[in-house]
Design a protein around this motif. Sequence first.
Motif, PDB file in Angstrom:
ATOM      1  N   UNK A  12       0.838  -1.199   0.000  1.00  0.00           N
ATOM      2  CA  UNK A  12       0.000   0.000   0.000  1.00  0.00           C
ATOM      3  C   UNK A  12       0.874   1.251   0.000  1.00  0.00           C
ATOM      4  N   UNK A  13       1.898   1.253   0.866  1.00  0.00           N
ATOM      5  CA  UNK A  13       2.819   2.387   0.905  1.00  0.00           C
ATOM      6  C   UNK A  13       3.587   2.492  -0.413  1.00  0.00           C
ATOM      7  N   UNK A  14       3.841   1.357  -1.059  1.00  0.00           N
ATOM      8  CA  UNK A  14       4.519   1.391  -2.359  1.00  0.00           C
ATOM      9  C   UNK A  14       3.748   2.163  -3.402  1.00  0.00           C
ATOM     10  N   UNK A  15       2.410   2.191  -3.273  1.00  0.00           N
ATOM     11  CA  UNK A  15       1.600   2.938  -4.244  1.00  0.00           C
ATOM     12  C   UNK A  15       1.799   4.446  -4.133  1.00  0.00           C
ATOM     13  N   UNK A  16       2.424   4.891  -3.030  1.00  0.00           N
ATOM     14  CA  UNK A  16       2.685   6.321  -2.871  1.00  0.00           C
ATOM     15  C   UNK A  16       3.655   6.845  -3.913  1.00  0.00           C
ATOM     16  N   UNK A  17       4.344   5.938  -4.599  1.00  0.00           N
ATOM     17  CA  UNK A  17       5.256   6.380  -5.654  1.00  0.00           C
ATOM     18  C   UNK A  17       4.562   7.216  -6.710  1.00  0.00           C
ATOM     19  N   UNK A  18       3.281   6.948  -6.954  1.00  0.00           N
ATOM     20  CA  UNK A  18       2.548   7.751  -7.933  1.00  0.00           C
ATOM     21  C   UNK A  18       2.344   9.179  -7.436  1.00  0.00           C
ATOM     22  N   UNK A  19       2.138   9.335  -6.130  1.00  0.00           N
ATOM     23  CA  UNK A  19       2.061  10.686  -5.574  1.00  0.00           C
ATOM     24  C   UNK A  19       3.432  11.356  -5.615  1.00  0.00           C
ATOM     25  N   UNK A  20       4.496  10.568  -5.382  1.00  0.00           N
ATOM     26  CA  UNK A  20       5.841  11.137  -5.424  1.00  0.00           C
ATOM     27  C   UNK A  20       6.129  11.774  -6.777  1.00  0.00           C
ATOM     28  N   UNK A  21       5.719  11.078  -7.840  1.00  0.00           N
ATOM     29  CA  UNK A  21       5.984  11.593  -9.193  1.00  0.00           C
ATOM     30  C   UNK A  21       5.305  12.936  -9.409  1.00  0.00           C
ATOM     31  N   UNK A  22       4.148  13.118  -8.827  1.00  0.00           N
ATOM     32  CA  UNK A  22       3.437  14.394  -8.949  1.00  0.00           C
ATOM     33  C   UNK A  22       4.022  15.462  -8.032  1.00  0.00           C
ATOM     34  N   UNK A  23       4.203  15.097  -6.782  1.00  0.00           N
ATOM     35  CA  UNK A  23       4.591  16.079  -5.769  1.00  0.00           C
ATOM     36  C   UNK A  23       6.017  16.563  -5.933  1.00  0.00           C
ATOM     37  N   UNK A  24       6.914  15.686  -6.333  1.00  0.00           N
ATOM     38  CA  UNK A  24       8.343  16.025  -6.354  1.00  0.00           C
ATOM     39  C   UNK A  24       8.845  16.434  -7.733  1.00  0.00           C
TER      40      UNK A  24
END
Length: 311
Positions: free
Chosen positions: A105-117
Amino acid sequence: MDFSTGHGYLLIGGLILVGAGLLILSLIVNLRVAHSVRDDVRHREKLLEYYRNIFSQLGVILIGIGVSLFIFFFQQNYQDQRRRETELQQVLAKLAARIARGAPVVGSLGEFDALLDEGGAYVSPELGGTNAAISAQGAELGKQFGEILLVERDVDVRDFDILNLSRDFESSFVVNELDPTLWFNIVRDESEIKYATTQLALDYKDLQDAVGGEPIEVAIANPETERKIKHEVLDIFYDADLLRQRSRRFLGRACWLLSHGRSFVSLAPVEAIEADARSHQEWIDRSKPLLTQAKSGNGDCFKLLQHGPAS
């Protein structure tokens, strides 16, 4: 009586000592009885026999009570210790399961990382953040809208409900032995994860309402509509950043606890994990040395976070 603090031992020891003292006293009185018999002092003999019997009976009774209490407390402590060991094993097993289920589940945060960073590590606009995620306007804002729709489809924020350790801890002895600050931080992170997931679901809807069903190119051509869209995008980014910060800290802390095995109940909070950071990247940089050293399964705890450097 709190036997674990030593008060119970003092009570038992005191009873046995007093009982032994009374038995010794009865022996002394018995010697006086013998002298009275030899001297044929019948009145004193009967009186001393009475005292001897009282002292010996009280001594035996007190020693019996002391021994009985010792056996009772010994058995109780043994049972409590076995129960504690069983509960501790169960809590550790649940902790490991939470980590194993939470890692994907935490691994899915990578999609937010691509947007946020995009264009550098994300920092909230209130704290002076100026990366591309924050400064995008016009066509770039339209592109962000399309990427947000993809993330909304791919990342089910309801899955983050798995990051909830308090359910496993609160009904066991563990909650009483954990450091209060550590326990507070665990529950606080759970609450903020819940808040972020709830807000994200509302933010997605508000963004769609701001666009109004028009093609994004048409919507952003209107300055007022573009302003509303920008506001909703920034709200999404704020809540997404809160979600990834708290989720990764939660998982990193849980893995760190598990890496200490049964002794995790005696751990004190460490600043590298617990202290609030100005940005997610700052927390990552600070906690990485500690989490890299903490092992869980076949890898270190930092790998579980699945976080790459900001572009």
